[in-house]
Design a protein around this motif. Structure first.
Motif, short mmCIF file in Angstrom:
data_model
loop_
_atom_site.label_atom_id
_atom_site.label_comp_id
_atom_site.label_asym_id
_atom_site.label_seq_id
_atom_site.Cartn_x
_atom_site.Cartn_y
_atom_site.Cartn_z
N VAL A 197 18.20 13.64 -20.23
CA VAL A 197 18.19 14.88 -21.00
C VAL A 197 18.95 15.97 -20.26
CG1 VAL A 197 16.67 16.74 -21.76
CG2 VAL A 197 16.12 14.37 -22.32
N ASP A 210 8.54 12.20 -27.23
CA ASP A 210 8.86 12.64 -28.59
C ASP A 210 7.96 13.78 -29.06
OD1 ASP A 210 7.31 10.04 -28.40
OD2 ASP A 210 6.65 10.77 -30.35
N GLY A 225 19.85 12.73 -25.37
CA GLY A 225 18.40 12.78 -25.22
C GLY A 225 17.73 13.12 -26.54
N TYR A 248 15.35 5.49 -23.37
CA TYR A 248 14.36 5.82 -22.34
C TYR A 248 14.46 4.90 -21.13
CZ TYR A 248 11.76 8.63 -25.84
OH TYR A 248 11.37 9.55 -26.79
N LEU A 249 14.70 3.60 -21.39
CA LEU A 249 14.64 2.63 -20.29
C LEU A 249 16.02 2.32 -19.70
CD1 LEU A 249 12.06 0.10 -21.81
CD2 LEU A 249 11.63 2.18 -20.52
N LEU A 265 10.60 19.42 -21.16
CA LEU A 265 11.49 18.65 -22.04
C LEU A 265 11.80 19.43 -23.31
CD1 LEU A 265 12.90 15.90 -22.13
CD2 LEU A 265 10.90 14.99 -23.31
N ALA A 271 8.86 8.50 -16.43
CA ALA A 271 8.30 9.37 -17.45
C ALA A 271 8.52 8.71 -18.80
CB ALA A 271 8.97 10.73 -17.39
N THR A 272 8.31 7.41 -18.83
CA THR A 272 8.68 6.66 -20.03
C THR A 272 7.53 6.51 -21.00
OG1 THR A 272 10.26 5.42 -18.74
CG2 THR A 272 9.59 4.46 -20.83
N HIS A 317 15.47 8.60 -15.12
CA HIS A 317 14.48 8.50 -16.19
C HIS A 317 14.95 9.37 -17.33
CE1 HIS A 317 13.15 12.35 -14.62
NE2 HIS A 317 12.93 11.79 -13.44
N ILE A 318 14.15 9.42 -18.41
CA ILE A 318 14.59 10.11 -19.62
C ILE A 318 14.85 11.60 -19.36
CG2 ILE A 318 12.21 10.43 -20.42
CD1 ILE A 318 15.27 9.92 -22.69
N PHE A 319 14.10 12.21 -18.43
CA PHE A 319 14.33 13.62 -18.14
C PHE A 319 15.69 13.81 -17.47
CE2 PHE A 319 9.81 13.51 -18.77
CZ PHE A 319 9.53 14.71 -19.39
N PRO A 369 9.52 16.32 -13.91
CA PRO A 369 8.72 15.35 -13.14
C PRO A 369 9.20 15.28 -11.70
CG PRO A 369 10.25 14.23 -14.62
CD PRO A 369 10.31 15.68 -14.96
N GLU A 415 14.31 22.02 -22.42
CA GLU A 415 15.63 21.45 -22.18
C GLU A 415 16.31 20.99 -23.47
OE1 GLU A 415 18.78 20.72 -19.88
OE2 GLU A 415 16.88 21.28 -18.93
N LEU A 416 15.52 20.32 -24.32
CA LEU A 416 16.09 19.74 -25.54
C LEU A 416 16.27 20.76 -26.65
CD1 LEU A 416 14.22 16.32 -25.89
CD2 LEU A 416 16.65 16.65 -25.46
N TYR A 417 15.30 21.64 -26.80
CA TYR A 417 15.28 22.53 -27.96
C TYR A 417 15.33 24.00 -27.59
CZ TYR A 417 13.77 18.04 -29.75
OH TYR A 417 13.71 16.70 -30.04
N GLY A 461 10.21 9.76 -10.37
CA GLY A 461 10.65 8.78 -11.33
C GLY A 461 10.12 8.75 -12.74
N LEU A 501 13.47 3.31 -27.74
CA LEU A 501 12.76 3.37 -26.45
C LEU A 501 13.55 2.60 -25.39
CD1 LEU A 501 10.13 4.10 -24.85
CD2 LEU A 501 9.24 1.91 -25.59
N VAL A 509 15.13 10.78 -28.76
CA VAL A 509 13.82 11.26 -29.21
C VAL A 509 13.73 11.19 -30.73
CG1 VAL A 509 12.35 13.31 -29.35
CG2 VAL A 509 13.42 12.70 -27.18
#
Lengths: 180, 473
Positions: free
Chosen positions: B134, A76, B141, B111-112, A128, A116-117, B129-131, A111, A131-133, A114, B107, B145
């Motif tokens: 996204v 976030d 995504g 995310y999970l 990120l 990245a939580t 995973h979250i990436f 990453p 990618e997002l913004y 795997g 989350l 967030v």
């Protein structure tokens, strides 16, 4: 429906044709973001929070500088980063020699493996945000100090204690240079 | 020769767990177990501390749902003080608890769980995973967030910290809500509605593609328990507990915190540090039940907010009685979040929400107290005993994950029996078995503690792997 973001928040990068949408929960665009990471109960791992507190007091009167300290960097934070002109990441390093200060550029990077939580690194957060913004800070540097000890404790090692004044100076010089 | 398949660690959970699957000589699944392998022991080391320190101490159990521990603990302390907290303090706590639920569910879902839901159970593990989400669905995504930050930011505004805020104290909260903070929260709400609407729509579009998983992801009849108001609407902070059976009939109603231990027992199994809660009149394991989003929606007759009520009607159409497959926890989690956003908006319109009287003061008036609340994962109960000086002499916590423990184990066995054939498995199969656990969104850090018999097994293996001795206590 998605809300269009305020134009002052984000800068478009690249030539992607994708429509850019985002949400600003804070309306302030940050010129300089200092983003520290660490655990104050793990000896030298607490240097990030210590330097963040130093920076907060040092730049208290400057509204162009925003200081954030987190025990872990989480996804976030990517919007905070995407909405900042310059970002200085601060963390301790297990790879450097104890007390060694390094200041180096950070590039966005997805990453490699795997998870990245619960924790993301600086390159992943930049990726990120991109990618997002669809936005990257103009400057992104990482300042690290090599950790002497990350055992349970609230005191820094001698090597890190000795390095802190130089680290503060590096932060001040970097920030003032970015702000012109 | 029999074989054991071990999944260690189980990923995308809060904490560290392990699954073992035991195969028989024919390579078919004979048994499966979900182990929680860490111990926290908060009940034990809180002994001797002043009771008023308990909310802050107990919140340290978890970085994901500290607010639930704060609230359940403060309510247990208020039972010791024998006070009723001011209306405004109760409303502010309710808002804090809902904000935490929204951020925790965000989350869990985005995310999970969403890597499995959006990218597929068989997708490349390196991208799950979250990436990866996204990259595939950037709008979702962003919604994830945003919703996580929506909840976290409310917690930060109210408690001055995102994690472990010290604002909730025995007797109420430490400071009232400032008008500027109320306005800041209200300004975030329209976007939160947009984000949860997007998530609900996206989920409903893909849910039908998981029919096979819905069939075997802990899909069996159980009892359900959750907090409810007198008007049978969903509740997270006050109200009383209702327990229903697998057909929806009420087994027990109006379970207040002080009655909790009369009704609910805790069993121990040697393979896990997490205990197994059960309804005492039915015994263990027949009295096992589920808690959390699925249970809450199965129990509530109404959400009490207009948009979530429409979603509840749709959710209840998934089955003739209680919805049994744990896969539907994901759907229920989204409805919970929508309710949370609506309820926060309602609370902020309370004419007394800015009232300055937010704390009751009292000392020790009873030597035992219990408090309960709905954590994101389900019902949470704290029970303390103190001496005349207010020092803790005994504490017990019953955590949502412990109450779901039996269903999680049965769910792992059900999925393993379905997917593991002839001793062969693929990454996608193992991921599905992990995903059964993920539907419950267990918090393993919260769920382990020292009370009664500690389930500890020490196994001595010979050099060739043969067990030569084992001690279980």
């Amino acid at each position: 429906m998605w809300l269009s973001h305020p134009s002052r928040c984000l800068r478009r990068v690249g030539t992607t044709a994708r429509t850019i949408y985002t949400i600003r929960m804070t309306s302030i665009t940050t010129r300089c973001l200092i983003l520290a990471c660490g655990n104050t109960l793990r000896s030298d791992d607490g240097l990030g929070p210590w330097l963040a507190q130093w920076a907060e007091e040092k730049f208290l009167s400057n509204p162009e500088i925003r200081v954030l300290n987190r025990q872990q960097w989480t996804p976030d934070l990517s919007e905070e980063i995407a909405c900042s002109e310059s970002v200085l990441f601060i963390d301790c390093s297990a790879e450097s020699a104890p007390g060694e200060i390094r200041l180096f550029p950070v590039e966005p990077s997805a990453p490699k493996d795997g998870l990245a939580t619960h924790h993301s690194g600086a390159p992943e957060l930049l990726a990120l945000g991109l990618e997002l913004y669809n936005s990257l800070p103009s400057h992104a540097l990482m300042l690290t100090i090599g950790a002497g000890s990350t055992e349970l404790g609230e005191r820094f090692s001698e090597a890190v204690t000795a390095a802190l004044p130089a680290a503060c100076k590096a932060i001040e010089e970097t920030v003032l240079q970015w702000l012109g | 020769m029999s074989q054991t398949i071990t999944i260690d660690p189980v990923t995308r959970l809060e904490g560290h767990g392990k699954i073992t699957i035991h195969l028989d000589d024919q390579g078919q699944v004979a048994d499966a177990q979900f182990h929680v392998t860490q111990v926290r022991g908060f009940e034990k080391f809180s002994e001797g501390r002043p009771f008023y320190e308990m909310p802050s101490l107990m919140a340290r159990i978890c970085g994901i749902c500290p607010v639930s521990h704060l609230i359940a603990s403060a309510k247990a302390c208020e039972a010791i003080m024998a006070v009723k907290i001011p209306h405004t303090a109760a409303q502010l706590r309710r808002m804090l608890n809902l904000a935490q639920m929204v951020q925790s569910h965000a989350l869990s879902f985005f995310y999970l769980a969403s890597p499995d839901l959006l990218l597929g159970m068989e997708s490349d593990p390196a991208n799950r995973h979250i990436f990866g989400v996204v990259g595939a669905k950037p709008e979702l995504g962003r919604a994830g967030v945003n919703l996580r930050r929506f909840g976290q930011h409310i917690i930060e505004l109210l408690g001055n910290k995102r994690i472990h805020p010290g604002w909730v104290v025995p007797g109420g909260v430490t400071e009232p809500l400032a008008p500027a903070k109320r306005d800041e929260i209200l300004a975030m709400i329209p976007q939160a509605y947009a984000d949860i609407a997007l998530a609900l729509k996206a989920y409903k579009q893909i849910a039908d593609t998981f029919k096979a998983e819905i069939d075997v992801f802990a899909n069996f009849p159980t009892n359900y328990m959750g907090l409810i108001n007198e008007d049978e609407s969903i509740e997270f902070t006050d109200g009383a507990l209702r327990l229903i059976d697998s057909k929806g009939a009420i087994l027990e109603d109006g379970i207040t915190a002080s009655r909790f231990s009369e009704v609910i027992g805790e069993a121990v199994e040697p393979y896990s540090y997490t205990k197994f809660a059960y309804y005492k009149p039915l015994g263990y394991p027949e009295g096992s039940y589920r808690v959390g989003p699925l249970a809450r929606l199965n129990i509530a007759k109404t959400m009490g907010t207009p948009l979530a009520d429409k979603e509840l009607v749709e959710f209840k159409q998934l089955a003739a009685g209680p919805v049994q497959s744990s896969f539907h926890y994901h759907h229920a989690r989204l409805v919970d979040m929508l309710y949370g956003i609506e309820k926060i908006e309602q609370i902020l319109s309370d004419p007394l929400i800015l009232d300055k009287h937010v704390r009751a003061i009292a000392g020790v008036n009873r030597l035992e107290g219990a408090g309960q609340a709905e954590a994101p994962r389900g019902t949470l109960m704290h029970n303390y005993k103190v001496d005349e000086n207010g020092l803790i002499t005994w504490a017990n916590l019953v955590i949502a994950t412990g109450q779901n423990n039996n269903a999680m184990n049965r769910g792992v066995l059900q999925a393993a029996t379905h997917y593991v054939k002839d001793g062969k498995f693929t990454d996608g199969v193992l991921n599905r078995i992990e995903a059964v656990i993920r539907t419950f969104d267990p918090c393993l850090s919260c769920s382990t503690h020292a009370f009664g018999q500690m389930p500890l097994a020490i196994t001595l293996l010979s050099a060739d792997g043969e067990m030569v001795d084992q001690v279980i206590r």
